[in-house]
Design a protein around this motif. Structure first.
Motif, PDB file in Angstrom:
ATOM      1  N   GLU A  51      25.998  56.218  39.398  1.00 52.00           N
ATOM      2  CA  GLU A  51      26.890  56.371  40.541  1.00 52.00           C
ATOM      3  C   GLU A  51      28.283  56.802  40.103  1.00 52.00           C
ATOM      4  O   GLU A  51      28.984  57.517  40.827  1.00 52.00           O
ATOM      5  N   ARG A  52      28.683  56.395  38.902  1.00 49.31           N
ATOM      6  CA  ARG A  52      29.986  56.831  38.383  1.00 49.31           C
ATOM      7  C   ARG A  52      30.028  58.337  38.227  1.00 49.31           C
ATOM      8  O   ARG A  52      31.052  58.974  38.497  1.00 49.31           O
ATOM      9  N   GLN A  53      28.931  58.919  37.795  1.00 48.89           N
ATOM     10  CA  GLN A  53      28.887  60.376  37.685  1.00 48.89           C
ATOM     11  C   GLN A  53      29.010  61.031  39.056  1.00 48.89           C
ATOM     12  O   GLN A  53      29.680  62.059  39.210  1.00 48.89           O
ATOM     13  N   ARG A  54      28.378  60.443  40.050  1.00 50.59           N
ATOM     14  CA  ARG A  54      28.490  60.983  41.411  1.00 50.59           C
ATOM     15  C   ARG A  54      29.919  60.884  41.914  1.00 50.59           C
ATOM     16  O   ARG A  54      30.422  61.779  42.598  1.00 50.59           O
ATOM     17  N   ARG A  55      30.583  59.780  41.590  1.00 49.88           N
ATOM     18  CA  ARG A  55      31.995  59.635  41.973  1.00 49.88           C
ATOM     19  C   ARG A  55      32.855  60.679  41.277  1.00 49.88           C
ATOM     20  O   ARG A  55      33.790  61.228  41.862  1.00 49.88           O
ATOM     21  N   ALA A  56      32.535  60.958  40.027  1.00 47.64           N
ATOM     22  CA  ALA A  56      33.277  61.977  39.289  1.00 47.64           C
ATOM     23  C   ALA A  56      33.047  63.355  39.911  1.00 47.64           C
ATOM     24  O   ALA A  56      33.987  64.161  40.016  1.00 47.64           O
ATOM     25  N   LEU A  57      31.818  63.628  40.323  1.00 47.24           N
ATOM     26  CA  LEU A  57      31.531  64.891  40.988  1.00 47.24           C
ATOM     27  C   LEU A  57      32.302  65.009  42.298  1.00 47.24           C
ATOM     28  O   LEU A  57      32.792  66.096  42.653  1.00 47.24           O
ATOM     29  N   ALA A  58      32.428  63.891  43.027  1.00 49.16           N
ATOM     30  CA  ALA A  58      33.199  63.897  44.270  1.00 49.16           C
ATOM     31  C   ALA A  58      34.674  64.205  43.985  1.00 49.16           C
ATOM     32  O   ALA A  58      35.336  64.922  44.755  1.00 49.16           O
ATOM     33  N   PHE A  59      35.188  63.682  42.876  1.00 54.06           N
ATOM     34  CA  PHE A  59      36.566  63.977  42.462  1.00 54.06           C
ATOM     35  C   PHE A  59      36.726  65.488  42.252  1.00 54.06           C
ATOM     36  O   PHE A  59      37.664  66.114  42.756  1.00 54.06           O
ATOM     37  N   TRP A  60      35.797  66.079  41.496  1.00 52.18           N
ATOM     38  CA  TRP A  60      35.883  67.508  41.218  1.00 52.18           C
ATOM     39  C   TRP A  60      35.670  68.347  42.464  1.00 52.18           C
ATOM     40  O   TRP A  60      36.208  69.458  42.572  1.00 52.18           O
ATOM     41  N   ASP A  61      34.917  67.832  43.414  1.00 51.97           N
ATOM     42  CA  ASP A  61      34.768  68.526  44.694  1.00 51.97           C
ATOM     43  C   ASP A  61      36.136  68.770  45.330  1.00 51.97           C
ATOM     44  O   ASP A  61      36.423  69.862  45.836  1.00 51.97           O
ATOM     45  N   HIS A  62      36.985  67.746  45.305  1.00 46.66           N
ATOM     46  CA  HIS A  62      38.317  67.873  45.896  1.00 46.66           C
ATOM     47  C   HIS A  62      39.195  68.832  45.089  1.00 46.66           C
ATOM     48  O   HIS A  62      39.982  69.598  45.665  1.00 46.66           O
ATOM     49  N   VAL A  63      39.063  68.789  43.765  1.00 48.12           N
ATOM     50  CA  VAL A  63      39.836  69.710  42.930  1.00 48.12           C
ATOM     51  C   VAL A  63      39.444  71.148  43.250  1.00 48.12           C
ATOM     52  O   VAL A  63      40.307  72.028  43.405  1.00 48.12           O
ATOM     53  N   VAL A  64      38.138  71.403  43.361  1.00 48.42           N
ATOM     54  CA  VAL A  64      37.652  72.749  43.673  1.00 48.42           C
ATOM     55  C   VAL A  64      38.148  73.184  45.048  1.00 48.42           C
ATOM     56  O   VAL A  64      38.574  74.333  45.239  1.00 48.42           O
ATOM     57  N   ASP A  65      38.112  72.287  46.016  1.00 46.48           N
ATOM     58  CA  ASP A  65      38.639  72.620  47.342  1.00 46.48           C
ATOM     59  C   ASP A  65      40.120  72.984  47.250  1.00 46.48           C
ATOM     60  O   ASP A  65      40.585  73.920  47.907  1.00 46.48           O
ATOM     61  N   GLY A  66      40.863  72.238  46.432  1.00 43.19           N
ATOM     62  CA  GLY A  66      42.290  72.505  46.283  1.00 43.19           C
ATOM     63  C   GLY A  66      42.564  73.848  45.633  1.00 43.19           C
ATOM     64  O   GLY A  66      43.606  74.466  45.891  1.00 43.19           O
ATOM     65  N   ALA A  67      41.630  74.322  44.794  1.00 44.67           N
ATOM     66  CA  ALA A  67      41.805  75.625  44.142  1.00 44.67           C
ATOM     67  C   ALA A  67      41.694  76.773  45.140  1.00 44.67           C
ATOM     68  O   ALA A  67      42.200  77.864  44.889  1.00 44.67           O
ATOM     69  N   ASP A  68      41.031  76.514  46.262  1.00 45.55           N
ATOM     70  CA  ASP A  68      40.932  77.496  47.353  1.00 45.55           C
ATOM     71  C   ASP A  68      40.404  78.849  46.856  1.00 45.55           C
ATOM     72  O   ASP A  68      40.988  79.898  47.121  1.00 45.55           O
ATOM     73  N   SER A  69      39.287  78.797  46.129  1.00 49.89           N
ATOM     74  CA  SER A  69      38.646  80.013  45.621  1.00 49.89           C
ATOM     75  C   SER A  69      37.170  79.956  45.974  1.00 49.89           C
ATOM     76  O   SER A  69      36.455  79.087  45.467  1.00 49.89           O
ATOM     77  N   ILE A  70      36.723  80.860  46.828  1.00 52.54           N
ATOM     78  CA  ILE A  70      35.328  80.826  47.254  1.00 52.54           C
ATOM     79  C   ILE A  70      34.388  81.099  46.091  1.00 52.54           C
ATOM     80  O   ILE A  70      33.290  80.530  46.014  1.00 52.54           O
ATOM     81  N   VAL A  71      34.798  81.940  45.143  1.00 53.77           N
ATOM     82  CA  VAL A  71      33.941  82.231  43.999  1.00 53.77           C
ATOM     83  C   VAL A  71      33.763  80.992  43.131  1.00 53.77           C
ATOM     84  O   VAL A  71      32.645  80.629  42.750  1.00 53.77           O
ATOM     85  N   PHE A  72      34.872  80.314  42.820  1.00 59.60           N
ATOM     86  CA  PHE A  72      34.756  79.083  42.033  1.00 59.60           C
ATOM     87  C   PHE A  72      34.011  78.008  42.795  1.00 59.60           C
ATOM     88  O   PHE A  72      33.262  77.212  42.204  1.00 59.60           O
ATOM     89  N   ARG A  73      34.149  77.960  44.112  1.00 58.13           N
ATOM     90  CA  ARG A  73      33.415  76.970  44.910  1.00 58.13           C
ATOM     91  C   ARG A  73      31.918  77.211  44.804  1.00 58.13           C
ATOM     92  O   ARG A  73      31.142  76.270  44.576  1.00 58.13           O
ATOM     93  N   LEU A  74      31.484  78.460  44.954  1.00 51.98           N
ATOM     94  CA  LEU A  74      30.052  78.756  44.872  1.00 51.98           C
ATOM     95  C   LEU A  74      29.521  78.527  43.462  1.00 51.98           C
ATOM     96  O   LEU A  74      28.386  78.045  43.290  1.00 51.98           O
ATOM     97  N   MET A  75      30.316  78.862  42.458  1.00 51.53           N
ATOM     98  CA  MET A  75      29.907  78.598  41.075  1.00 51.53           C
ATOM     99  C   MET A  75      29.752  77.102  40.851  1.00 51.53           C
ATOM    100  O   MET A  75      28.780  76.646  40.246  1.00 51.53           O
ATOM    101  N   TYR A  76      30.710  76.330  41.348  1.00 46.73           N
ATOM    102  CA  TYR A  76      30.649  74.870  41.188  1.00 46.73           C
ATOM    103  C   TYR A  76      29.421  74.308  41.899  1.00 46.73           C
ATOM    104  O   TYR A  76      28.737  73.427  41.365  1.00 46.73           O
ATOM    105  N   ASN A  77      29.149  74.803  43.117  1.00 46.12           N
ATOM    106  CA  ASN A  77      27.985  74.319  43.857  1.00 46.12           C
ATOM    107  C   ASN A  77      26.700  74.510  43.050  1.00 46.12           C
ATOM    108  O   ASN A  77      25.842  73.628  42.998  1.00 46.12           O
ATOM    109  N   THR A  78      26.583  75.673  42.419  1.00 45.46           N
ATOM    110  CA  THR A  78      25.380  75.965  41.641  1.00 45.46           C
ATOM    111  C   THR A  78      25.295  75.090  40.402  1.00 45.46           C
ATOM    112  O   THR A  78      24.232  74.552  40.076  1.00 45.46           O
ATOM    113  N   LEU A  79      26.405  74.944  39.696  1.00 47.73           N
ATOM    114  CA  LEU A  79      26.415  74.101  38.504  1.00 47.73           C
ATOM    115  C   LEU A  79      26.089  72.654  38.872  1.00 47.73           C
ATOM    116  O   LEU A  79      25.355  71.971  38.157  1.00 47.73           O
TER     117      LEU A  79
END
Length: 240
Positions: A146-174
């Motif tokens: 669950e800690r890993q899932r929490r960490a992924l949720a943290f990075w979700d917000h960072v990716v949203d803050g970057a406001d880049s659709i390409v990086f968002r789609l890359m992150y989703n796939t990874l």
């Protein structure tokens, strides 16, 4: 060909999976043609419309070229495929492909710092609070998976803050490729997801708009586990 009768609960999906598996495994080489719709339907024990629908999906991935009234030719996925193939490449014939794991880790190490840098540059007003909330949830979680899932949720917000659709789609796939392995990676990822001060440094840098500090903090957090995992997977690959 080593195709098998499919599960009729999701016929086009199963046909799609088998064709993709054959192409990615090298069972059908680039430049070769797939059997006709009629032949595939006979071998797989399904209808021609189901095969046709599956082939349209395969073509959409870039794995084959379908010509009207002509043959369906296999393409080199390294030249024409997209990130959507990554989960299929990661596990083939029931085995983890360590070279793909290594590629994912390399991408993670390079993308994470850049995303953090962009988040610090573009930071929307609500981002700092969302990151603080995600970090509190991470710090309060004891279960390693669950800690890993929490960490992924943290990075979700960072990716949203970057406001880049390409990086968002890359992150989703990874993330889609990474999540099925959470349990297996719990031990090796424990040190990283337990480094609350590392995450805190990212939050502080993003909140203050310090792009270089955010980039460095993300690298410092991600690099140790990336290096350790790369070494472990390289060793396992050498033992095969």
């Amino acid at each position: 060909m080593p195709f098998q009768p499919v599960n009729r609960k999701s016929v086009p999906e199963d046909v799609f999976d088998q064709i993709v598996s054959e192409v990615l495994s090298g069972g059908i080489q680039p430049g070769q043609t797939l059997p006709s719709e009629r032949r595939l339907a006979e071998v797989l024990g399904v209808s021609r419309p189901a095969v046709r629908e599956a082939l349209k999906r395969v073509a959409a991935t870039g794995l084959v070229e379908v010509r009207q009234g002509d043959s369906t030719t296999v393409r080199d996925f390294r030249r024409h495929g997209g990130l959507d193939l990554l989960p299929s490449l990661l596990v083939r014939a029931g085995e983890l492909d360590y070279s793909v794991v290594r590629s994912i880790l390399e991408a993670r190490l390079h993308i994470g710092p850049k995303v953090a840098e962009l988040a610090a540059e573009r930071r929307p007003p609500e981002l700092a609070a969302l990151l603080d909330e995600a970090l509190d949830a991470l710090e309060g979680e004891a279960d390693p998976v669950e800690r890993q899932r929490r960490a992924l949720a943290f990075w979700d917000h960072v990716v949203d803050g970057a406001d880049s659709i390409v990086f968002r789609l890359m992150y989703n796939t990874l993330r889609a490729a990474y999540e099925p392995a959470l349990s297996a990676l719990a031990v090796v990822m424990a040190a990283e997801v337990g480094r609350i001060e590392g995450y805190r440094a990212i939050v502080t840098a993003i909140a203050s708009g310090d792009q270089s500090a955010a980039k460095q903090a993300a690298h410092d957090l991600l690099e140790p586990a990336t290096t350790a995992l790369n070494a472990a997977f390289t060793s396992l690959e050498d033992q095969r």
